[in-house]
Design a protein around this motif. Structure first.
Motif, PDB file in Angstrom:
ATOM      1  N   PHE A 115     -33.865 -39.875  -9.226  1.00 25.05           N
ATOM      2  CA  PHE A 115     -33.254 -40.980  -9.957  1.00 25.05           C
ATOM      3  C   PHE A 115     -34.328 -41.843 -10.614  1.00 25.05           C
ATOM      4  N   ASP A 116     -35.362 -42.184  -9.866  1.00 18.24           N
ATOM      5  CA  ASP A 116     -36.414 -43.046 -10.405  1.00 18.24           C
ATOM      6  C   ASP A 116     -37.130 -42.377 -11.574  1.00 18.24           C
ATOM      7  N   ARG A 117     -37.546 -41.149 -11.397  1.00 19.56           N
ATOM      8  CA  ARG A 117     -38.351 -40.483 -12.422  1.00 19.56           C
ATOM      9  C   ARG A 117     -37.524 -40.092 -13.650  1.00 19.56           C
ATOM     10  N   LEU A 118     -36.337 -39.543 -13.446  1.00 12.98           N
ATOM     11  CA  LEU A 118     -35.550 -39.100 -14.590  1.00 12.98           C
ATOM     12  C   LEU A 118     -34.990 -40.279 -15.378  1.00 12.98           C
ATOM     13  N   ARG A 119     -34.716 -41.395 -14.713  1.00 11.37           N
ATOM     14  CA  ARG A 119     -34.325 -42.601 -15.452  1.00 11.37           C
ATOM     15  C   ARG A 119     -35.456 -43.032 -16.377  1.00 11.37           C
ATOM     16  N   ARG A 120     -36.679 -42.958 -15.903  1.00  9.80           N
ATOM     17  CA  ARG A 120     -37.828 -43.337 -16.720  1.00  9.80           C
ATOM     18  C   ARG A 120     -38.000 -42.407 -17.921  1.00  9.80           C
ATOM     19  N   LEU A 121     -37.531 -41.175 -17.763  1.00  9.12           N
ATOM     20  CA  LEU A 121     -37.595 -40.216 -18.873  1.00  9.12           C
ATOM     21  C   LEU A 121     -36.404 -40.339 -19.816  1.00  9.12           C
ATOM     22  N   GLY A 122     -35.511 -41.293 -19.542  1.00 10.49           N
ATOM     23  CA  GLY A 122     -34.404 -41.558 -20.450  1.00 10.49           C
ATOM     24  C   GLY A 122     -33.113 -40.839 -20.124  1.00 10.49           C
ATOM     25  N   TRP A 123     -33.028 -40.203 -18.942  1.00 11.27           N
ATOM     26  CA  TRP A 123     -31.806 -39.504 -18.566  1.00 11.27           C
ATOM     27  C   TRP A 123     -30.726 -40.516 -18.185  1.00 11.27           C
TER      28      TRP A 123
ATOM     29  N   TRP B 250     -25.375 -39.996 -14.904  1.00  8.01           N
ATOM     30  CA  TRP B 250     -24.550 -38.825 -14.601  1.00  8.01           C
ATOM     31  C   TRP B 250     -25.289 -37.513 -14.871  1.00  8.01           C
ATOM     32  N   SER B 251     -26.201 -37.515 -15.830  1.00  8.88           N
ATOM     33  CA  SER B 251     -27.026 -36.320 -16.029  1.00  8.88           C
ATOM     34  C   SER B 251     -27.903 -36.079 -14.805  1.00  8.88           C
ATOM     35  N   ILE B 252     -28.435 -37.170 -14.239  1.00 10.60           N
ATOM     36  CA  ILE B 252     -29.256 -37.049 -13.041  1.00 10.60           C
ATOM     37  C   ILE B 252     -28.415 -36.593 -11.854  1.00 10.60           C
TER      38      ILE B 252
ATOM     39  N   ALA C 293     -29.202 -33.088  -9.999  1.00  9.41           N
ATOM     40  CA  ALA C 293     -29.615 -33.112  -8.596  1.00  9.41           C
ATOM     41  C   ALA C 293     -28.607 -32.381  -7.716  1.00  9.41           C
ATOM     42  N   ALA C 294     -27.320 -32.509  -8.032  1.00 10.21           N
ATOM     43  CA  ALA C 294     -26.289 -31.823  -7.251  1.00 10.21           C
ATOM     44  C   ALA C 294     -26.411 -30.303  -7.411  1.00 10.21           C
ATOM     45  N   ALA C 295     -26.672 -29.852  -8.636  1.00  7.14           N
ATOM     46  CA  ALA C 295     -26.840 -28.411  -8.862  1.00  7.14           C
ATOM     47  C   ALA C 295     -28.063 -27.890  -8.115  1.00  7.14           C
TER      48      ALA C 295
ATOM     49  N   GLY D 250     -23.556 -33.427  -3.328  1.00 10.96           N
ATOM     50  CA  GLY D 250     -24.567 -34.035  -4.183  1.00 10.96           C
ATOM     51  C   GLY D 250     -23.973 -35.007  -5.179  1.00 10.96           C
ATOM     52  N   VAL D 251     -22.802 -34.665  -5.729  1.00 10.21           N
ATOM     53  CA  VAL D 251     -22.144 -35.569  -6.673  1.00 10.21           C
ATOM     54  C   VAL D 251     -21.716 -36.855  -5.968  1.00 10.21           C
ATOM     55  N   VAL D 252     -21.129 -36.710  -4.783  1.00 13.15           N
ATOM     56  CA  VAL D 252     -20.680 -37.888  -4.024  1.00 13.15           C
ATOM     57  C   VAL D 252     -21.870 -38.762  -3.636  1.00 13.15           C
ATOM     58  N   PHE D 253     -22.938 -38.137  -3.123  1.00 14.75           N
ATOM     59  CA  PHE D 253     -24.123 -38.903  -2.725  1.00 14.75           C
ATOM     60  C   PHE D 253     -24.771 -39.576  -3.928  1.00 14.75           C
ATOM     61  N   GLY D 254     -24.834 -38.871  -5.058  1.00 17.74           N
ATOM     62  CA  GLY D 254     -25.416 -39.456  -6.255  1.00 17.74           C
ATOM     63  C   GLY D 254     -24.611 -40.644  -6.750  1.00 17.74           C
ATOM     64  N   TRP D 255     -23.292 -40.524  -6.707  1.00 18.00           N
ATOM     65  CA  TRP D 255     -22.426 -41.632  -7.123  1.00 18.00           C
ATOM     66  C   TRP D 255     -22.616 -42.830  -6.192  1.00 18.00           C
TER      67      TRP D 255
END
Length: 287
Positions: A187-195, A198-200, A204-206, A227-232
């Motif tokens: 979450f931290d790194r991909l947000r910084r890359l502009g993701w 929900w893409s993250i 991550a779930a896949a 993974g989807v539930v935990f990410g949400w």
């Protein structure tokens, strides 16, 4: 009195300033390297394990996989190797946290891996474990009935007095490894890359599903949903700790409660293996 800022209370704020070309390239390389030496590596071995099982002449539903196998036939050396395995896996978690560390910012607090809200984190973790665990058990039973999930053989509880403590430690190892890397770090790194969030979450779930592919198709589906539930939940709460609590509880039930379930319903959960230790295979995905 100034009202508390609940958004800031959930997670230490981080200013996501635009990355220049060099910083962006460096961050992309960092993500790939972290995945290559941690969960990404395990995911590749796990997928290859599933492919090998599918190509075998024995149907997938008639095959087995063992979690937490013994690493040596001699009890003393088995314990030493098990403890070293946990230590080095947690060292990788420490490396990821170190990479998240920035001057003037607490990395653990930023991803919510601290003890500032113990009651809330514990309550949410228990609730999340119940929400995920019961449907997960039903999905495993359905997958076994349909022949798309291999029989997961747990370590016998009567092997030695230290078996249960080691299984609990392994459960904690799995919870920290997966949630810190799949959720907190990505979450931290991909947000910084502009993701987008929900893409993250979906990526991550896949990856989590691939990480557990060695258990069969049913496990892939179940872990993608998890993974989807935990990410949400992380997107909403901003804290990894409840996810670590939930994951650890789920694995404790799986590692310790599984042999009991196998004794009660051997047709669904497969028979309990003999206490004879078996050597650990070359790199496989962690449970």
């Amino acid at each position: 009195m100034t009202p508390p800022n609940r958004a800031a209370d959930r997670r230490e704020s981080t200013t996501l300033s635009p990355l220049d070309r060099y910083a962006r390239r460096r961050l992309v390389w960092e993500v790939w390297i972290v995945l290559a030496i941690t969960v990404g590596q395990s995911a590749i071995y796990s997928v290859l394990s599933l492919v090998r099982k599918l190509l075998a002449p024995v149907p997938l539903g008639q095959q087995q996989t063992q979690v937490n196998p013994a690493r040596d036939a001699q009890a003393l050396w088995d314990v030493i190797y098990q403890l070293l395995s946990v230590f080095f896996d947690l060292a990788l978690v420490a490396l990821v946290v170190y990479l998240l560390w920035e001057p003037g910012s607490n990395a653990l607090r930023r991803i919510g891996l601290d003890f500032t809200r113990p009651g809330s984190d514990l309550g949410r973790g228990i609730l999340l474990a119940a929400v995920i665990g019961l449907p997960g058990l039903a999905l495993y039973a359905a997958g076994r009935a349909m022949g798309i999930t291999v029989a997961v053989v747990a370590s016998p509880l009567d092997a030695a007095w230290w078996t249960v403590p080691l299984l609990v430690l392994s459960a904690l190892r799995a919870g920290l490894t997966e949630e810190v890397i799949f959720i907190g770090y990505l979450f931290d790194r991909l947000r910084r890359l502009g993701w987008s969030d929900w893409s993250i979450i979906l990526t991550a779930a896949a990856l989590r599903g691939a990480y557990h592919a060695y258990q069969g198709i049913g496990a892939i589906v179940g872990n993608v949903v998890m993974g989807v539930v935990f990410g949400w939940c992380y997107r909403r709460w901003g804290r990894v700790m409840p996810l670590v609590v939930a994951h650890t509880l789920l694995d404790i039930v799986a590692f310790v409660g599984y042999p009991l379930a196998a004794a009660l319903w051997p047709g669904v959960f497969a028979p309990i293996p003999s206490p004879t230790p078996t050597p650990s295979p070359t790199p496989t995905a962690a449970p």
